[in-house]
Motif scaffolding. Structure first.
Motif, PDB file in Angstrom:
ATOM      1  N   HIS A 207      38.415  38.424  42.648  1.00 19.06           N
ATOM      2  CA  HIS A 207      37.708  38.535  41.538  1.00 19.06           C
ATOM      3  C   HIS A 207      38.512  38.280  40.294  1.00 19.06           C
ATOM      4  CE1 HIS A 207      36.042  41.208  38.240  1.00 19.06           C
ATOM      5  NE2 HIS A 207      34.860  41.060  38.965  1.00 19.06           N
ATOM      6  N   GLU A 208      39.753  38.553  40.121  1.00 18.38           N
ATOM      7  CA  GLU A 208      40.439  38.396  39.048  1.00 18.38           C
ATOM      8  C   GLU A 208      40.939  36.862  38.976  1.00 18.38           C
ATOM      9  OE1 GLU A 208      44.061  40.599  38.932  1.00 18.38           O
ATOM     10  OE2 GLU A 208      43.072  42.542  39.270  1.00 18.38           O
ATOM     11  N   GLN A 209      40.669  36.131  39.991  1.00 19.99           N
ATOM     12  CA  GLN A 209      40.954  34.626  40.015  1.00 19.99           C
ATOM     13  C   GLN A 209      39.781  34.030  39.102  1.00 19.99           C
ATOM     14  OE1 GLN A 209      41.153  33.150  43.975  1.00 19.99           O
ATOM     15  NE2 GLN A 209      43.195  33.720  44.332  1.00 19.99           N
ATOM     16  N   VAL A 210      38.341  34.416  39.546  1.00 17.75           N
ATOM     17  CA  VAL A 210      37.343  33.923  39.033  1.00 17.75           C
ATOM     18  C   VAL A 210      37.136  34.395  37.608  1.00 17.75           C
ATOM     19  CG1 VAL A 210      34.876  33.838  39.017  1.00 17.75           C
ATOM     20  CG2 VAL A 210      36.081  33.800  41.161  1.00 17.75           C
ATOM     21  N   ALA A 211      37.469  35.747  37.326  1.00 16.55           N
ATOM     22  CA  ALA A 211      37.532  36.067  35.647  1.00 16.55           C
ATOM     23  C   ALA A 211      38.477  35.401  34.988  1.00 16.55           C
ATOM     24  CB  ALA A 211      37.712  37.565  35.853  1.00 16.55           C
ATOM     25  N   SER A 212      39.654  34.880  35.401  1.00 15.93           N
ATOM     26  CA  SER A 212      40.741  34.374  34.785  1.00 15.93           C
ATOM     27  C   SER A 212      40.405  33.017  34.314  1.00 15.93           C
ATOM     28  CB  SER A 212      41.952  34.345  35.339  1.00 15.93           C
ATOM     29  OG  SER A 212      42.525  35.755  35.654  1.00 15.93           O
ATOM     30  N   LEU A 213      39.834  32.285  35.442  1.00 15.53           N
ATOM     31  CA  LEU A 213      39.201  31.250  35.200  1.00 15.53           C
ATOM     32  C   LEU A 213      38.234  30.712  34.164  1.00 15.53           C
ATOM     33  CD1 LEU A 213      39.787  27.909  35.917  1.00 15.53           C
ATOM     34  CD2 LEU A 213      38.184  28.330  37.645  1.00 15.53           C
TER      35      LEU A 213
END
Length: 279
Positions: A207-213
């Motif tokens: 989830h944080e990967q997608v939000a960060s990108l």
């Protein structure tokens, strides 16, 4: 949803608003019989949806509050004021049951903002579609997305980007029956986006990967929009955008680090002047 755990929701594009159903009384003979379950569920949903969407609700509440205040200019209110105040204070929804729905957006937009990842990915997808009316992203649009969002690197070359586009697009097109438009659909773009997020932020949860990108893409695109706006203003004025003479502030790298786009180059200004001359 914090770990992208899927939750199944039923979305009906054409729901039935009937509160009765057909019951077979005898072979070939049917009769519409009211359904208590449909009446309890559907009537409440429609009623409360209209209550949430009422555009004059705030106006009526403000008027009732204003009429409820004591009149400082008059010692004793007149009969007409009392009548209007009583009419305004009467709540037309007093006889209705408590509302069964909860308004999520935009009232709780910040609280549930982490659930809007797909919506923000869809906005990126729509931005790079290029041709108005199509819902398939071409290879040029996907490469433009990678370049504008600064996602290419030594470990992810543009050739690898082209291979990624071809593989995912071919797989998703093979699963769809509509082959009229060629290109990457939204579902394929979301899969490619997840793949890029996993490569870019390996140590974070999914989830944080997608939000960060998404944050990274929106940041670079905002810088690009601001730069285009500055270039457009300088082209219309015919001069160079003002900046201080300090070398640190004049360098493009320092301005990007501070979140400000660099000024337009002389080539862009010369191009704009040549266009004015040709016109």
């Amino acid at each position: 949803m914090k770990n992208l755990k899927p939750i199944l929701l039923e979305v009906n594009a054409n729901p039935s608003m009937r509160i009765e159903h057909e019951q077979e009384l005898s072979p070939g003979v049917f009769e519409n019989v009211p359904s208590l379950v449909d009446e309890e569920v559907k009537v409440a949903v429609i009623r409360d949806t209209l209550r949430l969407m009422d555009p004059f609700k705030k106006k009526r509440e403000n008027q009732s509050r204003q009429l409820g205040k004591p009149l400082a200019s008059k010692e004793e209110p007149s009969d007409s004021d009392l009548a209007s105040a009583s009419a305004g204070s009467a709540n037309p929804e007093a006889h209705l049951p408590s509302i069964c729905l909860k308004q999520v957006f935009p009232k709780y937009a910040k609280q549930f903002n982490y659930l809007r990842l797909v919506d923000r990915m869809a906005n990126l997808f729509i931005r790079f579609l290029g041709i108005k009316g199509t819902m398939k992203l071409g290879p040029t649009g996907f490469r433009t997305f990678i370049r504008n969002c600064k996602l290419s690197s030594s470990s992810l070359s543009m050739a690898a980007v082209d291979i990624l586009y071809i593989d995912i697009t071919r797989r998703w097109n093979s699963m769809t029956m509509d082959q009229r438009d060629s290109g990457m659909c939204l579902q394929a773009f979301v899969e490619a986006f997840f793949y890029l997020a996993q490569r870019k932020f390996k140590m974070l949860p999914r989830h944080e990967q997608v939000a960060s990108l998404i944050d990274l893409c929106e940041y670079h695109l905002s810088l690009l929009d601001e730069k285009r706006l500055v270039c457009g203003r300088s082209a219309t004025s015919g001069g160079r955008p003002p900046h201080s003479g300090t070398p640190q502030e004049a360098t493009p790298a320092a301005q990007l680090a501070e979140g400000r786009p660099p000024p337009c180059t002389n080539g862009a200004l010369k191009l704009s002047h040549s266009r004015h001359a040709l016109s």
